[in-house]
Design a protein around this motif. Structure first.
Motif, mmCIF file in Angstrom:
data_model
loop_
_atom_site.group_PDB
_atom_site.id
_atom_site.type_symbol
_atom_site.label_atom_id
_atom_site.label_comp_id
_atom_site.label_asym_id
_atom_site.label_seq_id
_atom_site.Cartn_x
_atom_site.Cartn_y
_atom_site.Cartn_z
ATOM 1 N N VAL A 97 10.500 -27.148 -52.116
ATOM 2 C CA VAL A 97 9.721 -26.470 -53.149
ATOM 3 C C VAL A 97 8.612 -25.643 -52.498
ATOM 4 C CG1 VAL A 97 8.347 -26.784 -55.242
ATOM 5 C CG2 VAL A 97 10.163 -28.420 -54.692
ATOM 6 N N CYS A 98 8.599 -24.339 -52.779
ATOM 7 C CA CYS A 98 7.576 -23.467 -52.217
ATOM 8 C C CYS A 98 6.296 -23.589 -53.035
ATOM 9 C CB CYS A 98 8.048 -22.008 -52.206
ATOM 10 S SG CYS A 98 6.818 -20.879 -51.517
ATOM 11 N N HIS A 99 5.189 -23.881 -52.345
ATOM 12 C CA HIS A 99 3.879 -23.982 -52.992
ATOM 13 C C HIS A 99 3.438 -22.667 -53.619
ATOM 14 C CE1 HIS A 99 2.470 -27.924 -51.897
ATOM 15 N NE2 HIS A 99 2.647 -27.724 -50.618
ATOM 16 N N TRP A 100 3.829 -21.558 -53.006
ATOM 17 C CA TRP A 100 3.275 -20.271 -53.401
ATOM 18 C C TRP A 100 4.069 -19.571 -54.488
ATOM 19 C CZ3 TRP A 100 2.664 -22.608 -48.831
ATOM 20 C CH2 TRP A 100 1.353 -22.735 -48.378
ATOM 21 N N CYS A 101 5.386 -19.477 -54.353
ATOM 22 C CA CYS A 101 6.168 -18.730 -55.351
ATOM 23 C C CYS A 101 6.913 -19.644 -56.316
ATOM 24 C CB CYS A 101 7.132 -17.765 -54.665
ATOM 25 S SG CYS A 101 8.531 -18.578 -53.828
ATOM 26 N N GLY A 136 6.207 -26.932 -49.326
ATOM 27 C CA GLY A 136 5.828 -26.105 -48.186
ATOM 28 C C GLY A 136 5.896 -24.640 -48.583
ATOM 29 N N ALA A 137 6.237 -23.817 -47.636
ATOM 30 C CA ALA A 137 6.358 -22.382 -47.878
ATOM 31 C C ALA A 137 7.794 -21.957 -47.597
ATOM 32 C CB ALA A 137 5.407 -21.605 -46.979
ATOM 33 N N CYS A 138 8.385 -21.223 -48.528
ATOM 34 C CA CYS A 138 9.731 -20.701 -48.313
ATOM 35 C C CYS A 138 9.665 -19.643 -47.209
ATOM 36 C CB CYS A 138 10.304 -20.121 -49.602
ATOM 37 S SG CYS A 138 9.522 -18.582 -50.157
ATOM 38 N N ALA A 139 10.815 -19.229 -46.718
ATOM 39 C CA ALA A 139 10.860 -18.261 -45.619
ATOM 40 C C ALA A 139 10.142 -16.966 -45.985
ATOM 41 C CB ALA A 139 12.312 -17.979 -45.233
ATOM 42 N N GLU A 140 10.346 -16.486 -47.199
ATOM 43 C CA GLU A 140 9.705 -15.234 -47.613
ATOM 44 C C GLU A 140 8.193 -15.359 -47.676
ATOM 45 O OE1 GLU A 140 11.573 -14.092 -51.275
ATOM 46 O OE2 GLU A 140 13.568 -14.056 -50.350
ATOM 47 N N ALA A 142 6.327 -17.606 -46.152
ATOM 48 C CA ALA A 142 5.802 -17.898 -44.822
ATOM 49 C C ALA A 142 5.614 -16.608 -44.022
ATOM 50 C CB ALA A 142 6.732 -18.857 -44.085
ATOM 51 N N LYS A 143 6.478 -15.624 -44.272
ATOM 52 C CA LYS A 143 6.371 -14.340 -43.573
ATOM 53 C C LYS A 143 5.287 -13.449 -44.165
ATOM 54 C CE LYS A 143 11.235 -14.155 -42.343
ATOM 55 N NZ LYS A 143 12.502 -13.484 -42.638
ATOM 56 N N SER A 144 4.989 -13.636 -45.430
ATOM 57 C CA SER A 144 4.013 -12.772 -46.097
ATOM 58 C C SER A 144 2.613 -13.357 -45.961
ATOM 59 C CB SER A 144 4.362 -12.629 -47.575
ATOM 60 O OG SER A 144 4.035 -13.820 -48.266
#
Length: 156
Positions: A97-101, A136-140, A142-144
């Motif tokens: 699960v992405c914390h951000w999106c 955590g952060a998904c790949a997208e 984490a890159k942004s």
């Protein structure tokens, strides 16, 4: 030969009957919705059921999900702070699960095998990796710039 929902329905009918219950149309609709949606909150399941049977209410959905979970047919996972998400028992994986999106990805349960062995050896704890959501952060993200490269501790 039965496959998919038909085999699941036959097994569920047998299990319900063995435990003194019967397969009602509402139970079938809830199970069908869980299978169709794959990961869904009780509210999403209820909305799907109500498209076919408007009289089915959220209380019926919650009671049915509780029964189906006790019978081992469905399981729930908490993917965040909201309502649990339900899926069919055979739908086993770790949720990422992405914390951000808010995106939810899936990983095979085997990614936690080493952790499971460590927990068993050190603590005697048997991990159910099929009931896990990792944040955590998904790949997208984490890159942004949406996700910091490292957690901040506020000491700047």
């Amino acid at each position: 030969m039965e496959t998919g929902t038909t085999a699941g329905t036959t097994a569920l009918r047998r299990t319900l009957h063995e435990r003194g219950f019967r397969m009602t149309p509402q139970r079938q609709l809830v199970l069908d919705a869980v299978e169709q949606l794959e990961h869904a909150t009780p509210e999403q399941i209820c909305a799907t059921v109500q498209r076919v049977a408007p009289a089915v209410n959220i209380t019926t959905v919650y009671r049915t999900l509780d029964l189906l979970e006790r019978l081992g047919v469905v399981r729930h996972t908490h993917l965040g702070h909201g309502a649990p998400n339900y899926s069919v028992r055979e739908h086993e994986h770790v949720h990422l699960v992405c914390h951000w999106c808010g995106k939810v990805a899936e990983a095979p349960v085997e990614v936690l095998d080493a952790l499971g062995r460590d927990l068993a050896g050190e603590h005697g704890f048997q991990l159910d990796a099929t009931h896990v959501a990792l944040s955590g952060a998904c790949a997208e993200c984490a890159k942004s710039e949406a996700a910091p490269a490292e957690p901040t501790d506020g000491d700047d």
